[in-house]
Design a protein around this motif. Structure first.
Motif, PDB file in Angstrom:
ATOM      1  N   ALA A 171      -5.683  28.525  16.696  1.00 54.82           N
ATOM      2  CA  ALA A 171      -6.560  28.603  15.476  1.00 54.82           C
ATOM      3  C   ALA A 171      -6.346  29.555  14.674  1.00 54.82           C
ATOM      4  N   ILE A 172      -6.159  30.793  15.362  1.00 56.12           N
ATOM      5  CA  ILE A 172      -5.914  31.908  14.892  1.00 56.12           C
ATOM      6  C   ILE A 172      -4.608  31.987  13.870  1.00 56.12           C
ATOM      7  N   PHE A 173      -3.662  31.378  14.504  1.00 56.44           N
ATOM      8  CA  PHE A 173      -2.447  31.497  13.988  1.00 56.44           C
ATOM      9  C   PHE A 173      -2.177  30.383  12.981  1.00 56.44           C
ATOM     10  N   GLN A 174      -3.072  29.194  13.072  1.00 61.35           N
ATOM     11  CA  GLN A 174      -3.072  28.446  12.068  1.00 61.35           C
ATOM     12  C   GLN A 174      -3.640  28.854  10.531  1.00 61.35           C
ATOM     13  N   LEU A 197       5.050  38.858  16.203  1.00 57.18           N
ATOM     14  CA  LEU A 197       4.359  38.068  16.216  1.00 57.18           C
ATOM     15  C   LEU A 197       3.160  38.398  17.005  1.00 57.18           C
ATOM     16  N   PHE A 198       3.373  38.910  18.170  1.00 57.38           N
ATOM     17  CA  PHE A 198       2.112  39.167  18.960  1.00 57.38           C
ATOM     18  C   PHE A 198       1.120  40.124  18.366  1.00 57.38           C
ATOM     19  N   SER A 199       1.373  40.963  17.304  1.00 56.24           N
ATOM     20  CA  SER A 199       0.650  41.977  16.648  1.00 56.24           C
ATOM     21  C   SER A 199      -0.569  41.337  15.801  1.00 56.24           C
ATOM     22  N   VAL A 200      -0.138  39.685  15.471  1.00 54.38           N
ATOM     23  CA  VAL A 200      -0.963  39.164  14.526  1.00 54.38           C
ATOM     24  C   VAL A 200      -2.346  38.724  15.535  1.00 54.38           C
ATOM     25  N   PRO A 236      -6.726  42.047  16.180  1.00 55.20           N
ATOM     26  CA  PRO A 236      -7.470  42.053  14.936  1.00 55.20           C
ATOM     27  C   PRO A 236      -7.322  43.281  14.171  1.00 55.20           C
ATOM     28  N   GLY A 237      -6.824  43.459  12.915  1.00 52.00           N
ATOM     29  CA  GLY A 237      -6.709  44.728  12.173  1.00 52.00           C
ATOM     30  C   GLY A 237      -5.265  45.115  12.239  1.00 52.00           C
ATOM     31  N   ILE A 238      -4.352  44.676  12.853  1.00 49.67           N
ATOM     32  CA  ILE A 238      -3.037  45.288  13.271  1.00 49.67           C
ATOM     33  C   ILE A 238      -2.047  44.741  12.293  1.00 49.67           C
ATOM     34  N   SER A 239      -1.795  43.306  12.382  1.00 50.16           N
ATOM     35  CA  SER A 239      -1.015  42.546  11.417  1.00 50.16           C
ATOM     36  C   SER A 239      -1.427  41.269  11.102  1.00 50.16           C
ATOM     37  N   THR A 240      -0.873  40.644  10.289  1.00 52.01           N
ATOM     38  CA  THR A 240      -1.308  39.280   9.843  1.00 52.01           C
ATOM     39  C   THR A 240       0.351  38.590   9.829  1.00 52.01           C
ATOM     40  N   LEU A 241       0.364  37.180   9.881  1.00 56.04           N
ATOM     41  CA  LEU A 241       1.706  36.869   9.682  1.00 56.04           C
ATOM     42  C   LEU A 241       2.504  37.158   8.476  1.00 56.04           C
ATOM     43  N   CYS A 244       0.562  27.479  19.294  1.00 52.94           N
ATOM     44  CA  CYS A 244       0.672  27.775  18.021  1.00 52.94           C
ATOM     45  C   CYS A 244       1.334  26.995  17.104  1.00 52.94           C
ATOM     46  N   GLY A 245       2.910  26.667  17.408  1.00 48.28           N
ATOM     47  CA  GLY A 245       3.659  25.789  16.683  1.00 48.28           C
ATOM     48  C   GLY A 245       3.261  24.248  16.627  1.00 48.28           C
TER      49      GLY A 245
END
Length: 296
Positions: A124-127, A66-69, A72-77, A154-155
């Motif tokens: 907002a990024i998480f959503q 989760l933290f990697s999302v 920027p550019g590392i991971s997405t959900l 986030c949740g």
């Protein structure tokens, strides 16, 4: 659109993770497509369902959790989803339909190191990233920490419903009361970040009494909790239909055994006298499935 549900109490130690993991498993057993999102830096849901042999390498990895999302550019959900997370000794899927977005201890850094390049808050990024995958599921369950800081936000921001696990004691009632105040503050802050297509702001819909020891009388704690719920209803601070679940989950040794085995309770072999808690989780899942939700 899936039902997105946060489980949170401002008091820790109420058995929240055991509740969320086993409800997710029960819903998947019913044929629902379920995503469990671990938002607690303690990583208990992730360690339970992945077991240490799969989780330990993730804890030292830069991606896939989760933290990697938030980098920027590392991971997405989408990159972080562990499909059919419950696995047997040979790697076979034991519970198809239950996926996990795991977390690691690094998630604690979100609370003091996070700063988005575009200035947007973490929720907002998480959503935005969750919206890309949410329609793959019938239920998305958020295992939130006992606070309303960045990870929990986030949740909560994405949720359509909130449920409060509680023990039959005064501290759980205090935690519930504190939570309602913190949720009001957060909902005021995040209102301007809501986007078209999102469901209405989540409200607390219910309280689930959990991990109840044998021979404990819960009538008085239940009465006090109901009184507080009624107060909050009259103040418009919880849902109009907020209630205490009819099913109360009993404490049982099999829950601890399930954690050791990396399995939901209903997949653990029979232990004498332990069928009751399996039934409890099944009945709570049935109550949860019976809740109605207005679709946006």
């Amino acid at each position: 659109m899936p039902r997105k549900i946060s489980f949170i109490n401002y008091k820790g130690g109420v058995g929240k993770t055991s509740l969320v993991v086993n409800l997710a498993a029960q819903l998947a057993q019913q044929g629902k497509r379920v995503l469990l999102v671990d938002l607690d830096a303690q990583s208990n849901s992730s360690i339970w369902l992945m077991r240490l042999d799969r989780w330990n390498p993730l804890n030292t990895a830069e991606t896939g959790h989760l933290f990697s999302v938030f980098d920027p550019g590392i991971s997405t959900l989408k990159d972080c989803v562990v499909k059919d997370v419950v696995r047997g000794k040979e790697g076979e899927a034991l519970l198809p339909g239950l996926d996990l977005i795991p977390t690691t201890f690094t998630l604690v850094d979100l609370e003091h190191d996070f700063e988005a390049p575009d200035g947007r808050p973490a929720f907002a990024i998480f959503q935005e990233q969750l919206a890309e995958i949410e329609n793959d599921y019938d239920f998305i369950l958020f295992d939130c920490p006992p606070n309303v800081l960045y990870a929990a936000q986030c949740g909560i921001f994405c949720s359509s419903e909130i449920y409060v696990p509680a023990n039959p004691d005064a501290l759980s009632l205090i935690g519930f009361t504190l939570l309602i105040g913190k949720l009001q503050q957060f909902n005021h802050i995040c209102a301007s970040f809501r986007v078209a297509g999102m469901q209405p702001t989540a409200e607390v819909k219910g309280v689930i009494f959990n991990a109840i020891k044998s021979n404990v009388d819960i009538d008085v704690p239940k009465m006090r909790m109901q009184f507080r719920i009624n107060q909050f209803k009259n103040q418009g601070r919880v849902a109009k239909d907020a209630r205490i679940f009819d099913t109360h989950i009993r404490d049982a040794i099999i829950v601890r055994r399930a954690v050791t085995l990396g399995l939901p309770v209903h997949l653990v072999g029979k232990l004498k006298g332990e069928e009751s808690v399996k039934d409890d989780y099944a009945m709570v899942a049935q109550e949860l499935s019976g809740e109605t939700q207005e679709q946006s």
